[in-house]
Design a protein around this motif. Structure first.
Motif, short mmCIF file in Angstrom:
data_model
loop_
_atom_site.label_atom_id
_atom_site.label_comp_id
_atom_site.label_asym_id
_atom_site.label_seq_id
_atom_site.Cartn_x
_atom_site.Cartn_y
_atom_site.Cartn_z
N ARG A 152 71.72 68.68 79.46
CA ARG A 152 71.78 68.49 78.00
C ARG A 152 71.80 69.86 77.36
NH1 ARG A 152 66.88 65.95 74.25
NH2 ARG A 152 68.06 65.72 72.31
N HIS A 154 71.83 71.53 73.79
CA HIS A 154 71.55 71.15 72.39
C HIS A 154 71.53 72.40 71.54
CE1 HIS A 154 69.53 68.71 69.20
NE2 HIS A 154 69.02 69.88 68.90
N ASP A 156 70.72 73.76 67.69
CA ASP A 156 70.24 73.63 66.31
C ASP A 156 70.68 74.87 65.56
OD1 ASP A 156 67.37 72.08 67.53
OD2 ASP A 156 68.52 71.25 65.86
N PHE A 167 72.93 70.02 63.90
CA PHE A 167 72.79 70.13 65.35
C PHE A 167 74.02 69.56 66.03
CE2 PHE A 167 72.02 65.85 66.97
CZ PHE A 167 71.64 65.15 65.84
N GLU A 169 75.36 68.41 70.36
CA GLU A 169 74.90 68.20 71.73
C GLU A 169 76.06 67.98 72.67
OE1 GLU A 169 70.45 66.61 71.57
OE2 GLU A 169 71.88 65.88 73.02
N LEU A 171 76.25 66.29 76.65
CA LEU A 171 75.47 65.62 77.68
C LEU A 171 76.35 65.35 78.89
CD1 LEU A 171 73.68 62.80 75.63
CD2 LEU A 171 72.58 64.76 76.68
N PHE A 173 76.14 63.63 82.97
CA PHE A 173 75.38 62.85 83.94
C PHE A 173 76.23 62.75 85.20
CE2 PHE A 173 72.25 61.31 80.96
CZ PHE A 173 72.92 61.36 79.74
N LYS B 319 69.51 57.33 77.85
CA LYS B 319 69.43 58.43 76.90
C LYS B 319 70.53 58.30 75.84
CE LYS B 319 68.28 62.33 78.66
NZ LYS B 319 68.29 63.63 79.40
N TRP B 331 64.66 61.91 68.12
CA TRP B 331 65.01 62.34 69.47
C TRP B 331 65.68 63.70 69.53
CZ3 TRP B 331 70.15 63.23 69.44
CH2 TRP B 331 70.97 62.44 68.60
N ALA B 332 66.05 64.29 68.38
CA ALA B 332 66.88 65.49 68.39
C ALA B 332 66.07 66.78 68.49
CB ALA B 332 67.77 65.52 67.15
N TYR B 333 64.78 66.69 68.71
CA TYR B 333 64.00 67.91 68.95
C TYR B 333 64.13 68.22 70.42
CZ TYR B 333 60.35 71.37 68.40
OH TYR B 333 59.66 72.55 68.34
N MET B 357 61.93 62.74 73.18
CA MET B 357 62.50 61.44 73.49
C MET B 357 61.57 60.64 74.40
SD MET B 357 66.40 60.59 74.72
CE MET B 357 67.08 61.95 73.82
#
Lengths: 242, 768
Positions: A152, A154, A156, A167, A169, A171, A173, B319, B331-333, B357
């Protein structure tokens, strides 16, 4: 028979290769990276047009340690998270830098979270007033491969009082979405800097990776055959020596 | 009887049914409102931003065996018309009892070697409280036991950790349970109460048999506002996250959902916490090891199956579903530190900090399950689809293709249902008074609002649940009042009681306290208890909203009468010191009163004692403040009752016939808190009982019977006892060598069009 062709040795080598290949099949890994680019849209001196001599612009990057970063490893799990700090130095547009981490395990686990923080700071060292527009472009890349892994990445972005914020993201998997890329921009952040004022546009990138891998055991029959070939090699060698 | 005669009889029966109408009648569930949860889906900053994704998340979590520590899903105990029909290893020794017998297993009625762990129930074992003459307590007890027929769950153990991706079972220190074992070989533990159906549970104001699943959801636990440590984590900015209180009303199923997954009887190893469950699931594919039908009504679009080729799992991760369903601030922290402090969400047993999360996973789980279960409404039973009298709205049983003989039987049964006052507790569209919010909403005059099928629409208002304000006879009024007052015991003494809860004398009151229990903080579960504290002026002892808004003028039996020069040890009167209800809050509660006895003089009953008068009565006339709570249980819905045996909180009855025999003898155990109406029941006639059973069958939705949408589901492999029996069990479970190996019951995945085979009733699974 060609004296260079030794069936037992060839078979043993083939089995060793198979063993190595099977061990690699258990490797699980994650990768994460973020390339952030600050672009100055426009900078104006509202008091003395064209004079930017008292406007200081610096850029920097820092990979933060504990408590913002945390790593937990078991077995042969390992991580790489050594992006060098950058700056602070005088920034010119575009100001860009890449932060990345990765982790892997063959027979173990990795749980890792790292925070890298990008700063572009404007300091007004004089008495003039400046009007500034800047945006932050980003490309986030996440990758997860092997038996079981996820990643992940991310971002900010925010200014000093967080009145401008957002923000993004990416992801990934393993087995489902092995790679993911998220590209975009913060949009224009416009502000006015009065005498003595300071403002920053900050990008916090958190890369979180989890990996789990168990070594795939060879079937017992393979080990039996391998030991038999080794024994045969030894007996032939002693026979040749005689 | 000739057809003309049957028609005439039918007409007379219909007229008789209407003439005997008293209390709530049989009303449809069609188009009734789901009680709203303010802030969940609405407002400027809703918690759920994509309801459909939340329902997908909820359905996946409900059926996923990875939620449990060793293979248990919520659906493992709620797979048969929303309930459990397993017959092996389903006995609990009666652990809720305050008697020592609650810790040991008894032999059952079928023989001395019956009962105990890994026993397979037989028809002869029921009912588990029986009299020589099933219709006469005076005939003497034939057999009784405090053992409970419930649901087998987990082996449990001490939680150490879990895999994020691969292993479905948690890493726990496991060993043979001291109670649940066969000759030293550990068996799965069994719950102490019968699993109720989840279908239509969305309408229950509170859930669990003892009502402890609070109407208010706090995000973390079942306890609502009672839990001082509850809260959820909200991202404030990139470097700051704060824990805040959550208060969502009409969210009892979310409260409930946070319980079983941590229960060391139902699903979990001990000391496991909600963030641990989040850590186990978030990186996984939902239903990782379970087939999902390509035509699943909710999950089909995410299924990896194709027609005729069912595959495991969904094409996403938990997730991703969480991120799609919920507001990002939850959940975005991305980090684990806040304001410079590390591990702000705590750490797992292995020392790895939790993420936001994971820390909020209890909230995601609870709300997702509530939204999924809100779709499980069985509103297409014959009682919903029947035509209705245009004036009284009572069922006519026309339009269903029934013979006139059957129609006559059902009309007669309606009369019996009401004449025996079954409707006073089993009233309203869900056939339970426990649906407080729904019932109050329907009796609230709302211009233009109707419910029911298009050809038999019923307007909201005082007669919505039955003509002549029928709902009021059950204490139901337009304003939700969580407490009522009703007559109890053989002497009919009035007592305060939680509305929607009752004691019918199922068992010895000491065998299970029901709503007479306490929460994890030592506070009584009973709202009636809290209401007494309100009357006494002890506001610090009020833990639940609504207690200080109880309306005495809705009580079935008044608390006070504004009669001067009048003394009644059981009722406050003028000379004791009265004030108008609501005076303390500055908002009088003297409008729209439901009390029927003083309908014409309702101004006599809208009074409460002053604080001083209540405190005086505490010592001088305690009957006025008497509370019924011991062995008082939530009134279950009768919908789909044909399929949801065994019955009662202790699963002591296997068939509806046994239930009617129980009521025919007016309960098993007389006690001072048994509802007074039970002693007026008359069910001696076989024809009457047969008719009632025919009536009960009209409460079954065919979609439930055939598992059609929305009652379709993924595959679930349910632990179903252990090889051997209650005398021998084979050790060597892969989880631990001292534990018995598992037998399994595979419930196959079913798509929206349902199963070809109907679900049978519970008793058909019992050997004679």
């Amino acid at each position: 028979m060609n004296p260079r062709f030794r069936p037992a040795r060839s078979l043993a080598l083939a089995l060793l290769a198979l063993t190595a290949t099977t061990a690699d099949a258990a490797l699980s890994s994650y990768t994460g990276s973020a390339t952030l680019t600050y672009t100055f849209g426009s900078i104006e001196n509202l008091t003395h047009q064209g004079d930017l001599s008292n406007l200081q612009i610096t850029g920097s990057f820092e990979q933060l340690g504990a408590p913002y970063s945390d790593v937990s490893l078991t077995g042969d799990g390992s991580i790489t998270a050594n992006t060098p700090n950058h700056g602070p130095l005088t920034a010119v547009s575009p100001f860009t830098y890449t932060f990345s981490t990765s982790g892997e395990a063959n027979n173990g686990t990795v749980s890792a979270s790292h925070l890298g923080s990008y700063w572009l700071t404007f300091n007004n060292l004089g008495s003039d007033t400046y009007r500034i527009n800047v945006d932050l472009g980003y490309q986030l890349n996440a990758g997860a491969a092997g038996q079981a892994a996820d990643s992940r990445v991310h971002l900010d972005f925010y200014n000093q009082d967080s009145s401008f914020n957002g923000f993004a993201e990416a992801l990934a998997f393993s087995g489902m979405t092995p790679t993911a890329t998220e590209s975009g921009t913060s949009g224009v952040f416009g502000f006015t800097l009065a005498q003595g004022g300071t403002e920053s546009l900050i990008g916090d990138v958190t890369i979180t990776g989890n990996v789990e891998a168990t070594a795939v055991p060879l079937p017992p029959a393979i080990w039996f055959l391998l030991s038999g070939c080794v024994a045969l090699m030894r007996s032939r060698r002693s026979g040749n020596a005689a | 009887m000739k057809s003309r005669g049957r028609l005439l009889l039918g007409g007379l029966l219909l007229a008789a049914a209407q003439a005997h109408a008293h209390g709530p009648q049989l009303m449809p569930l069609v188009n009734v409102p789901i009680p709203p949860v303010p802030g969940l889906l609405d407002g400027t900053d809703p918690i759920v931003v994509n309801q459909q994704k939340a329902i997908q998340l909820g359905k996946a979590l409900f059926w996923d065996a990875n939620v449990g520590s060793d293979g248990m899903a919520c659906g493992s105990c709620h797979f048969h018309a929303g309930a459990d029909r397993r017959t092996k290893n389903q006995l609990n020794p009666g652990a809720k009892s305050s008697n020592p017998t609650g810790q040991t297993f008894d032999a059952l009625a079928s023989g001395a070697s019956s009962g105990g762990p890994n026993y397979t129930l037989t028809l002869a074992d029921f009912p588990r409280f029986d009299y020589n003459d099933p219709f006469s307590k005076a005939s003497g007890i034939k057999h009784s036991t405090d053992d409970v027929v419930a649901s087998s769950g987990t082996f449990s153990g001490q939680f150490n950790g879990s895999s994020r991706f691969i292993d479905p079972n948690d890493d726990c220190g496991r060993s043979t349970d001291p109670v649940f074992h066969v000759g030293g070989t550990g068996t799965r533990r069994v719950e102490p109460r019968n699993a109720p159906t989840v279908i239509n549970a969305i309408f229950n104001y509170r859930n669990f048999w003892d009502g402890r699943a609070n109407n208010v959801f706090n995000g973390s636990s079942p306890w609502g506002d009672r839990d001082p440590n509850a809260g959820v984590w909200v991202k404030t900015n990139a470097r700051t996250v704060n824990k805040v209180r959550l208060h969502l009303t009409n969210a009892s199923l979310a409260s409930l959902a946070t319980g079983p997954a941590l229960s060391d009887t139902e699903m979990s190893c001990r000391q496991r916490k909600w963030p641990d469950i989040g850590r186990k699931l978030l990186s996984r594919q939902p239903l990782q090891n379970q087939k999902v039908h390509n035509e699943d009504s909710v999950l089909g679009g995410l299924s990896l199956s194709t027609p005729g080729n069912l595959q495991n799992g969904l094409n996403t991760t938990y997730k991703q579903l969480v991120m799609q369903a919920f507001n990002p601030k939850y959940w975005a922290y991305a980090g684990t530190a806040s304001n410079g402090g590390g591990a702000v969400f705590g750490k797992s047993p292995s020392g790895v900090p939790y993420s936001q999360m994971e820390a909020n996973f209890s909230m995601f789980f609870g709300l997702a399950l509530q939204l999924y279960e809100a779709t499980l409404v069985s509103d297409q039973a014959p009682v919903d689809l029947t035509q209705r009298d245009p004036l009284t709205h009572s069922p006519t049983w026309q339009g269903l293709g029934y013979s006139q003989a059957k129609i006559n039987t059902l009309l007669a049964a309606q009369i019996s249902f009401v004449a025996n006052h079954c409707n006073i507790c089993h009233g309203g569209p869900t056939l339970s008074v426990a649906a407080l919010a729904l019932n109050s909403a329907l009796v609230t005059p709302t211009p233009g609002a109707t419910f029911g099928p298009s050809y038999a629409q019923i307007p909201y208002g005082p007669h919505a649940l039955g003509e002549k304000a029928g709902a009021a006879y059950s204490g139901i009024g337009p304003v939700i009042s969580v407490v009522t007052r009703d007559n109890m015991g053989s002497d009919g003494a009035p007592k305060l009681v939680d509305l929607g809860f009752a004691n019918t004398g199922v068992a010895d009151p000491s065998s299970d306290p029901g709503v007479g229990g306490v929460d994890d903080f030592g506070h009584p579960l009973s709202f009636a208890d809290q209401y007494v504290q309100y009357l006494l002026g002890n506001n610090a002892s009020l833990f639940d909203p609504g207690v200080n808004a109880v309306r005495v003028c809705d009580f079935i039996v008044p608390l006070s009468l504004d009669f001067p020069n009048y003394f009644d040890p059981q009722t406050f009167s003028t000379d004791d010191g009265l004030e108008i209800d609501g005076s303390r809050e500055g908002s009088l509660r003297n409008q729209g009163c439901a009390n029927r006895t003083y309908e014409a003089d309702v101004n006599l009953v809208w009074f409460i004692p002053t604080v001083a008068a209540a405190n005086t009565a505490l010592a001088a006339a305690p009957e006025r403040l008497a509370v019924a709570k011991q062995a008082v249980f939530k009134i279950p819905s009768l919908r789909n009752i044909e399929l949801t045996g065994p019955y009662m909180h202790n699963g002591s009855m296997a068939t509806l016939s046994q239930v009617l025999e129980f009521y025919g003898r007016r309960g098993n155990v007389d006690n001072p808190l048994k509802n007074f109406l039970v002693d007026s029941i008359a069910l001696d006639s076989q024809a009457t009982r047969d008719g009632l059973i025919e009536l009960f069958k009209t409460f079954t939705d065919e979609r439930v019977r055939y598992e059609r949408a929305p009652f379709d589901h993924p595959e679930v492999t349910v632990p179903n006892g252990h090889p051997g029996d209650n005398q021998n069990a084979t050790a060597g479970n892969p989880l631990n060598a001292t534990l018995a190996t598992d037998d399994y019951l595979v419930i196959p995945a079913v798509g929206a069009s349902g199963s070809a085979q109907p679900l049978p009733s519970f008793d058909t699974f019992l050997t004679p």
